[in-house]
Scaffold this motif. Structure first.
Motif, PDB file in Angstrom:
ATOM      1  N   ARG A   1     -11.271  -0.384  -5.048  1.00 34.32           N
ATOM      2  CA  ARG A   1     -11.224  -1.048  -6.364  1.00 34.32           C
ATOM      3  C   ARG A   1     -12.280  -0.502  -7.298  1.00 34.32           C
ATOM      4  O   ARG A   1     -12.117  -0.510  -8.513  1.00 34.32           O
ATOM      5  CB  ARG A   1     -11.392  -2.553  -6.187  1.00 34.32           C
ATOM      6  N   GLU A   2     -13.383  -0.019  -6.724  1.00 34.75           N
ATOM      7  CA  GLU A   2     -14.425   0.552  -7.578  1.00 34.75           C
ATOM      8  C   GLU A   2     -14.008   1.900  -8.148  1.00 34.75           C
ATOM      9  O   GLU A   2     -14.542   2.356  -9.141  1.00 34.75           O
ATOM     10  CB  GLU A   2     -15.728   0.707  -6.776  1.00 34.75           C
ATOM     11  N   ARG A   3     -13.087   2.559  -7.453  1.00 30.08           N
ATOM     12  CA  ARG A   3     -12.644   3.882  -7.934  1.00 30.08           C
ATOM     13  C   ARG A   3     -11.130   3.911  -8.070  1.00 30.08           C
ATOM     14  O   ARG A   3     -10.429   4.541  -7.269  1.00 30.08           O
ATOM     15  CB  ARG A   3     -13.122   4.960  -6.976  1.00 30.08           C
ATOM     16  N   PRO A   4     -10.619   3.208  -9.073  1.00 30.84           N
ATOM     17  CA  PRO A   4      -9.170   3.119  -9.205  1.00 30.84           C
ATOM     18  C   PRO A   4      -8.545   4.495  -9.388  1.00 30.84           C
ATOM     19  O   PRO A   4      -9.144   5.362 -10.038  1.00 30.84           O
ATOM     20  CB  PRO A   4      -8.973   2.239 -10.447  1.00 30.84           C
ATOM     21  N   GLU A   5      -7.397   4.676  -8.790  1.00 33.45           N
ATOM     22  CA  GLU A   5      -6.604   5.906  -8.950  1.00 33.45           C
ATOM     23  C   GLU A   5      -7.217   7.135  -8.278  1.00 33.45           C
ATOM     24  O   GLU A   5      -6.646   8.205  -8.336  1.00 33.45           O
ATOM     25  CB  GLU A   5      -6.367   6.246 -10.444  1.00 33.45           C
ATOM     26  N   GLN A   6      -8.397   6.980  -7.672  1.00 37.32           N
ATOM     27  CA  GLN A   6      -9.024   8.189  -7.106  1.00 37.32           C
ATOM     28  C   GLN A   6      -8.794   8.306  -5.613  1.00 37.32           C
ATOM     29  O   GLN A   6      -8.715   7.298  -4.915  1.00 37.32           O
ATOM     30  CB  GLN A   6     -10.537   8.134  -7.334  1.00 37.32           C
ATOM     31  N   TYR A   7      -8.730   9.547  -5.147  1.00 40.78           N
ATOM     32  CA  TYR A   7      -8.683   9.762  -3.697  1.00 40.78           C
ATOM     33  C   TYR A   7     -10.073   9.557  -3.107  1.00 40.78           C
ATOM     34  O   TYR A   7     -11.067   9.983  -3.691  1.00 40.78           O
ATOM     35  CB  TYR A   7      -8.240  11.196  -3.390  1.00 40.78           C
ATOM     36  N   ILE A   8     -10.115   8.917  -1.955  1.00 46.45           N
ATOM     37  CA  ILE A   8     -11.370   8.814  -1.210  1.00 46.45           C
ATOM     38  C   ILE A   8     -11.111   9.413   0.166  1.00 46.45           C
ATOM     39  O   ILE A   8     -10.128   9.062   0.825  1.00 46.45           O
ATOM     40  CB  ILE A   8     -11.855   7.354  -1.079  1.00 46.45           C
TER      41      ILE A   8
ATOM     42  N   PHE B   1      -0.722   2.813  -0.600  1.00 47.51           N
ATOM     43  CA  PHE B   1      -1.663   3.934  -0.645  1.00 47.51           C
ATOM     44  C   PHE B   1      -0.890   5.237  -0.631  1.00 47.51           C
ATOM     45  O   PHE B   1       0.138   5.340   0.041  1.00 47.51           O
ATOM     46  CB  PHE B   1      -2.578   3.927   0.589  1.00 47.51           C
ATOM     47  N   GLU B   2      -1.401   6.222  -1.333  1.00 48.68           N
ATOM     48  CA  GLU B   2      -0.905   7.576  -1.145  1.00 48.68           C
ATOM     49  C   GLU B   2      -1.928   8.268  -0.268  1.00 48.68           C
ATOM     50  O   GLU B   2      -3.132   8.040  -0.424  1.00 48.68           O
ATOM     51  CB  GLU B   2      -0.843   8.301  -2.487  1.00 48.68           C
ATOM     52  N   SER B   3      -1.441   9.106   0.625  1.00 51.03           N
ATOM     53  CA  SER B   3      -2.416   9.871   1.396  1.00 51.03           C
ATOM     54  C   SER B   3      -2.076  11.345   1.289  1.00 51.03           C
ATOM     55  O   SER B   3      -0.904  11.713   1.159  1.00 51.03           O
ATOM     56  CB  SER B   3      -2.431   9.413   2.851  1.00 51.03           C
ATOM     57  N   ALA B   4      -3.096  12.177   1.264  1.00 50.51           N
ATOM     58  CA  ALA B   4      -2.877  13.614   1.181  1.00 50.51           C
ATOM     59  C   ALA B   4      -3.878  14.290   2.106  1.00 50.51           C
ATOM     60  O   ALA B   4      -5.033  13.866   2.164  1.00 50.51           O
ATOM     61  CB  ALA B   4      -3.098  14.095  -0.262  1.00 50.51           C
ATOM     62  N   SER B   5      -3.402  15.292   2.806  1.00 52.12           N
ATOM     63  CA  SER B   5      -4.304  15.903   3.785  1.00 52.12           C
ATOM     64  C   SER B   5      -5.514  16.494   3.064  1.00 52.12           C
ATOM     65  O   SER B   5      -5.394  17.056   1.972  1.00 52.12           O
ATOM     66  CB  SER B   5      -3.577  16.986   4.582  1.00 52.12           C
ATOM     67  N   ARG B   6      -6.632  16.309   3.618  1.00 52.80           N
ATOM     68  CA  ARG B   6      -7.942  16.734   3.112  1.00 52.80           C
ATOM     69  C   ARG B   6      -8.461  15.927   1.925  1.00 52.80           C
ATOM     70  O   ARG B   6      -9.640  15.861   1.697  1.00 52.80           O
ATOM     71  CB  ARG B   6      -7.971  18.226   2.786  1.00 52.80           C
ATOM     72  N   ARG B   7      -7.571  15.305   1.156  1.00 56.59           N
ATOM     73  CA  ARG B   7      -8.084  14.543   0.002  1.00 56.59           C
ATOM     74  C   ARG B   7      -8.347  13.087   0.375  1.00 56.59           C
ATOM     75  O   ARG B   7      -9.194  12.441  -0.216  1.00 56.59           O
ATOM     76  CB  ARG B   7      -7.093  14.612  -1.153  1.00 56.59           C
ATOM     77  N   GLY B   8      -7.579  12.589   1.316  1.00 54.01           N
ATOM     78  CA  GLY B   8      -7.817  11.219   1.767  1.00 54.01           C
ATOM     79  C   GLY B   8      -6.768  10.242   1.273  1.00 54.01           C
ATOM     80  O   GLY B   8      -5.581  10.566   1.212  1.00 54.01           O
TER      81      GLY B   8
ATOM     82  N   ARG C   1      -5.506   7.126  -1.602  1.00 54.71           N
ATOM     83  CA  ARG C   1      -5.611   6.644  -2.977  1.00 54.71           C
ATOM     84  C   ARG C   1      -4.814   5.343  -3.082  1.00 54.71           C
ATOM     85  O   ARG C   1      -3.655   5.290  -2.646  1.00 54.71           O
ATOM     86  CB  ARG C   1      -4.992   7.692  -3.894  1.00 54.71           C
ATOM     87  N   LEU C   2      -5.466   4.305  -3.637  1.00 54.91           N
ATOM     88  CA  LEU C   2      -4.769   3.021  -3.787  1.00 54.91           C
ATOM     89  C   LEU C   2      -3.932   3.084  -5.061  1.00 54.91           C
ATOM     90  O   LEU C   2      -4.467   3.304  -6.146  1.00 54.91           O
ATOM     91  CB  LEU C   2      -5.797   1.886  -3.891  1.00 54.91           C
TER      92      LEU C   2
END
Ligand code: BT5
Length: 322
Positions: free
Chosen positions: A10-17, A47-54, A56-57
């Motif tokens: 929630r602190e980093r909306p739209e970002q991959y972690i 969530f979206e997930s992408a290899s190496r990027r992590g 994203r909500l």
């Protein structure tokens, strides 16, 4: 469900972690992170997930959810103890039962739906499933019994400020317990208290915010007098955030009230009021009175100036704005 994990997203909306960062921050293995993400997915988080990027909500569920509320909560006491139900008769009744079982100050009861939601004076509160914020807050204020109406006004200020922070609508307070947008009711407040020998034991502050109701969610008799944040702003509001923001505003004002008394709350109330300066009618058994609403006094009573200049104070009941 993992509160800390949600907080990060929630602190980093739209970002991959990245998975690595998540496992480091949560101090658990990458597999455990994946399991937490799966659990959140099970609750409707996307969530979206992408290899190496992590991860994203991308979407949060439209359900009341304790992890979602607690992960954004800025309070120390208010709303820290949460009870969320799918359906209850009235959150007021549930909260009163919890007090009898030992619930402490700041305990908050929420429900997706109320089957017998209540207003004042035996009126009912329409509480359809999944659309509103129907909640009751437990308080143990150290105040004399006659001061309790001040807390109705304080609650109205808190909800009004919370709505204004999250939704761009022109919401104001109608004395004593309604929030209106363009003359239509969007929120009602009901304070119920228990006293013994003139001593206040506790208060349950009931708050009903018509958040995401569509026009069709209202029965016909309410369609012209009630509205919702969705109807007025064109956007659904995140109810979990609205709960958290209301608790934060309430805790701030309650602290101010305890330190400085009612005067600062009175001024804030007056600034948000849509009643002051208006012509109001006060129905009573002896026939109704009409006058101009001038302000509220140090007890929270409405001060009305009658056409002959006489000043009347209204302590409870309803007024009709004309
Ligand atoms: C109130 O009463 O405005 C206090 C409502 C408090 C509701 C909360 S929800 C959580 C907690 N649990 C409960 O059981 N109650 C509290 P009053 O001033 O008497 O106004 C009631 C009137 O508001 C009704 O007669 C309708 O005209 C209108 N109304 C009913 N449902 C509404 C809704 N969902 N949105 C807007 N207006 C509504």
């Amino acid at each position: 469900m993992n509160e800390q994990l949600l907080k990060l997203f929630r602190e980093r909306p739209e970002q991959y972690i990245s998975g690595e960062e998540l496992s480091r921050t949560l101090n658990c293995s990458r597999t455990a992170v994946w399991k937490h993400i799966q659990a959140l997915r099970g609750h409707g988080y996307e969530f979206e997930s992408a290899s190496r990027r992590g991860y994203r909500l991308v979407r949060m569920p439209d359900r009341l959810n304790s992890a979602a509320i607690l992960s954004g909560l800025r309070t120390n006491i208010m709303g820290r103890r949460l009870h969320i139900f799918d359906s209850v008769e009235s959150t007021q009744t549930t909260a009163q039962r919890l007090v009898a079982e030992g619930a402490g100050e700041g305990t908050l009861v929420l429900a997706e739906q109320q089957t017998i939601g209540r207003g004042r004076m035996g009126r009912s509160w329409h509480s359809p499933e999944g659309k509103g914020v129907w909640m009751s807050l437990v308080l143990f204020p150290q105040i004399p019994l006659p001061f309790t109406p001040q807390l109705t006004l304080l609650t109205a200020v808190a909800v009004c400020r919370a709505i204004r922070r999250l939704v761009s609508v022109n919401v104001g307070i109608k004395w004593p317990n309604d929030l209106l947008i363009e003359g239509k009711k969007v929120c009602g407040i009901l304070l119920e208290s228990k006293a013994e020998d003139e001593r206040l034991l506790y208060i349950v502050a009931g708050i009903g915010i018509s958040a995401n109701l569509s026009a069709g969610d209202y029965p016909e008799h309410l369609q012209n007098i009630a509205t919702s944040l969705l109807i007025e702003s064109g956007r659904a509001v995140d109810r979990n955030r609205l709960v958290g923001e209301t608790m934060a505003q309430f805790e701030d004002l309650y602290g101010l009230y305890r330190q400085e008394g009612f005067e600062p709350i009175r001024l804030l109330w007056e600034a948000l009021s849509v009643t002051l300066g208006r012509s109001v009618r006060i129905p009573s058994k002896e026939g109704s009175l009409t006058g101009t609403a001038q302000g509220i006094d140090e007890m929270g009573a409405l001060v009305v100036r009658l056409p002959d200049g006489e000043i009347r104070k209204i302590y409870s009941g309803d007024i009709v704005m004309q």
